[in-house]
Design an enzyme around this catalytic site. Structure first.
Site, PDB file in Angstrom:
ATOM      1  N   ASP A 160     -34.914 -11.409  43.192  1.00 31.07           N
ATOM      2  CA  ASP A 160     -35.942 -10.460  43.570  1.00 31.07           C
ATOM      3  C   ASP A 160     -35.382  -9.038  43.602  1.00 31.07           C
ATOM      4  O   ASP A 160     -34.284  -8.804  44.130  1.00 31.07           O
ATOM      5  CB  ASP A 160     -36.486 -10.852  44.949  1.00 31.07           C
TER       6      ASP A 160
ATOM      7  N   HIS B  50     -47.020 -13.889  41.004  1.00 28.93           N
ATOM      8  CA  HIS B  50     -47.563 -13.862  42.361  1.00 28.93           C
ATOM      9  C   HIS B  50     -47.821 -12.446  42.866  1.00 28.93           C
ATOM     10  O   HIS B  50     -48.478 -12.275  43.898  1.00 28.93           O
ATOM     11  CB  HIS B  50     -46.584 -14.565  43.304  1.00 28.93           C
ATOM     12  N   ASP B  51     -47.314 -11.437  42.168  1.00 26.29           N
ATOM     13  CA  ASP B  51     -47.511 -10.041  42.565  1.00 26.29           C
ATOM     14  C   ASP B  51     -48.534  -9.321  41.695  1.00 26.29           C
ATOM     15  O   ASP B  51     -48.722  -8.110  41.835  1.00 26.29           O
ATOM     16  CB  ASP B  51     -46.181  -9.269  42.493  1.00 26.29           C
TER      17      ASP B  51
ATOM     18  N   ASP C 171     -36.010 -18.715  44.040  1.00 20.99           N
ATOM     19  CA  ASP C 171     -36.271 -17.278  44.139  1.00 20.99           C
ATOM     20  C   ASP C 171     -35.398 -16.736  45.258  1.00 20.99           C
ATOM     21  O   ASP C 171     -35.617 -17.029  46.432  1.00 20.99           O
ATOM     22  CB  ASP C 171     -37.748 -17.055  44.456  1.00 20.99           C
TER      23      ASP C 171
ATOM     24  N   GLU D 286     -35.639  -9.658  38.496  1.00 21.42           N
ATOM     25  CA  GLU D 286     -36.834  -8.824  38.599  1.00 21.42           C
ATOM     26  C   GLU D 286     -36.352  -7.378  38.554  1.00 21.42           C
ATOM     27  O   GLU D 286     -35.637  -6.932  39.443  1.00 21.42           O
ATOM     28  CB  GLU D 286     -37.586  -9.088  39.899  1.00 21.42           C
TER      29      GLU D 286
END
Length: 558
Positions: free
Chosen positions: A198, A323-324, A97, A249
């Site tokens: 990200d 995770h968000d 990531d 993302e």
């Protein structure tokens, strides 16, 4: 989608909560290595691990202070090398990531910038105050408050689209871009097989820094040079590494831009995440509210994105959780009534649409929201900040805690349940965050049950590989009588699949629920279902939380 990734599937590991190998209560790289056989048995091809690089952890590792070294709490470079080697032996690719929109304020580049070094000030986005001495524009941080922080010693503001401790990098500076490309090359040499980037569609800011207009997309999303920058990164780093899987993302992206990002002919990214379907249970399109699932909005959003990106030759990475996000079972399923059957239904409706599936740790076990009831139980900076914001808006503590219980990112960050021992086998010590009410069943228990959610996911990933022709084919939605019933075809060059899912506790006659004109005489063969159904005929009734995948024009099986 490039042919090399037609059978790809991603399993996301939130490293802090996956497995702790040394009893300090924090997950680590050695814990990920220990969990690799489990992920391989599930059937994923890539393991996306949330950031494990050096970081003060102001935002759970999404604030990197050193891009070339491992955060000590997660292990050592030797641990990573061992992890990559064993993953390769199992046929798994490790995916990092990478946070390239911003760094930590503790990064040496930013520290030099604060000390007055002009070279490194140009690595970030510093601007003079507005004529009234205030911030350069009205941009807001995603974590609340202004996106600008004043530095008195420099008499300048710096931009931080996230926390104050996460200053944005200046991608207009070619030296910055080359630094980041060199970092990617460094990790490729370590054997990394993929990268998730990200908030990559926020790296290009319009250089006149206009004010944001309420109700419109922020000016820094899909900025003027973003496709140029991502294409340049692809050519600079991945031209000689076609096997590498790249994922973006792409929050706030529209269908056209996501198609451009992921069209193989444009050489930018392999696939990308969009988040519009994550708003289907919001009230007035606002996250920090109590809400109920709007099935019509969920269906329209998913179907329009799948159709639109397909027409644009792009590739979606399909996900329910990460995770968000809160847990998918709590948002879209029936955790209190039929958790196992509804978890399988939720999986079916999404992961047969095509694209590249991304499964978040614990989703395959039916993990639920944590159900926290006190602010002290939360660890997430966004949740804690919004507790204060919501209270200042006049909401009662009881109301705010209900909102956090529904919306907090910590719902997806509770520890992974390996077994039924202390802390669910995650650690021999005290976990950094407790599981609350999130655990339905442990991995050990699920693997022992032939009809478990785990084995349903396992079979689904294997079946996707068997039916890749249809999954890479044309998506055609079917009319349904109720919003909670999802039905569509996937039509390849050699086969056609029919998918029907009832995301509700209501039943009905199938012929009345779904427009099936022309299917009555068509030979069918059951591919997968979450209940006992006829093998070579469609059922008469659509039961609550029923999910089925049939192959059409199929040879009859005895």
């Amino acid at each position: 989608m490039r042919d090399i990734h037609r059978k790809a599937s991603i399993y996301q590991v939130y490293i802090k909560s996956f497995r702790d190998s040394n009893g300090d209560g924090m997950g680590d790289l050695e814990g990920v290595r220990q969990g690799l056989p489990y992920i391989r048995r599930l059937g994923a091809t890539h393991v996306w691990i949330t950031p494990f690089l050096c970081s003060p952890q102001d935002d759970n590792g999404y604030d990197v202070s050193d891009y070339r070294n491992i955060e000590p709490m997660f292990g050592t470079m030797r641990d990573l090398e061992r992890l990559v080697t064993e993953a390769d032996a199992l046929g798994l690719g490790i995916m990092m990531d990478m946070v390239f929109n911003h760094t930590s304020s503790q990064h040496v580049w930013f520290q030099k910038a604060l000390a007055g070094d002009k070279k490194y000030q140009d690595y970030y986005i510093f601007r003079d105050p507005a004529p009234d001495g205030g911030a350069p524009n009205n941009w807001q941080s995603s974590f609340g408050g202004s996106a600008w922080e004043f530095v008195p010693a420099l008499n300048k503001y710096y931009l931080h689209l996230y926390a104050v401790s996460q200053p944005d990098l200046n991608w207009e500076n070619p030296q910055v871009r080359q630094e980041l490309y060199d970092i990617l090359q460094f990790w490729l040499q370590k054997g990394i097989k993929g990268f998730r980037f990200d908030v990559i569609n926020e790296i290009s800011k319009p250089q006149d820094f206009p004010d944001a207009v309420p109700g419109q997309r922020e000016p820094f999303i899909n900025g003027p040079r973003v496709h140029e920058f991502v294409h340049e990164m692809n050519r600079a780093v991945f031209a000689e590494h076609p096997e590498i899987l790249t994922v973006g993302e792409l929050a706030g992206c529209d269908i056209q831009n996501l198609s451009w990002f992921t069209d193989p002919a444009r050489q930018e990214l392999d696939t990308g995440f969009q988040f519009h379907h994550m708003r289907a249970d919001y009230t007035d399109n606002q996250k920090w509210t109590e809400g109920r699932l709007n099935h019509r909005l969920l269906k329209d959003t998913l179907f329009s994105w799948v159709e639109g990106v397909e027409k644009g030759s792009g590739c979606l990475s399909l996900f329910w959780s990460n995770h968000d996000q809160p847990r998918a079972l709590s948002r879209f399923g029936d955790p209190a009534g039929q958790p196992e059957k509804s978890a399988k239904a939720v999986a079916t409706v999404l992961y047969w649409m095509g694209g590249i599936p991304s499964i978040f740790q614990g989703e395959e076990l039916g993990m639920k929201n944590a159900g926290f009831t006190a602010l002290e139980q939360y660890k997430d900076v966004e949740s804690i900040n919004h507790y204060k914001i919501l209270r200042e808006q006049g909401k009662s503590e009881e109301e705010v805690l209900r909102i956090l219980a529904q919306r907090s990112r910590d719902n997806g960050r509770t520890v992974f349940p390996w077994d039924c021992s202390h802390a669910h086998g995650f650690t021999t010590g005290e976990p950094w965050i407790w599981s609350g009410d999130s655990v339905l069943c442990s991995a050990e228990e699920e693997e022992k049950k032939p009809d478990s959610i785990f084995h349903f996911y396992q079979r689904m990933l294997a079946l996707r590989c068997e039916h890749v022709d249809a999954l890479c084919g044309t998506f055609r939605p079917l009319h349904t009588a109720r919003d909670a019933v999802f039905a569509y075809e996937k039509c390849g060059t050699e086969e056609k699949l029919l998918v029907i899912v009832n995301l509700s506790d209501q039943s009905g006659a199938l012929a009345e629920e779904v427009e099936l004109k022309g299917y009555e005489a068509e030979p069918v063969c059951l591919v997968q279902a979450n209940e006992e159904l006829p093998k070579n005929a469609l059922p008469r009734q659509l039961m609550p939380w029923s999910a089925m995948v049939y192959k059409l024009n199929a040879k009859q099986e005895k």
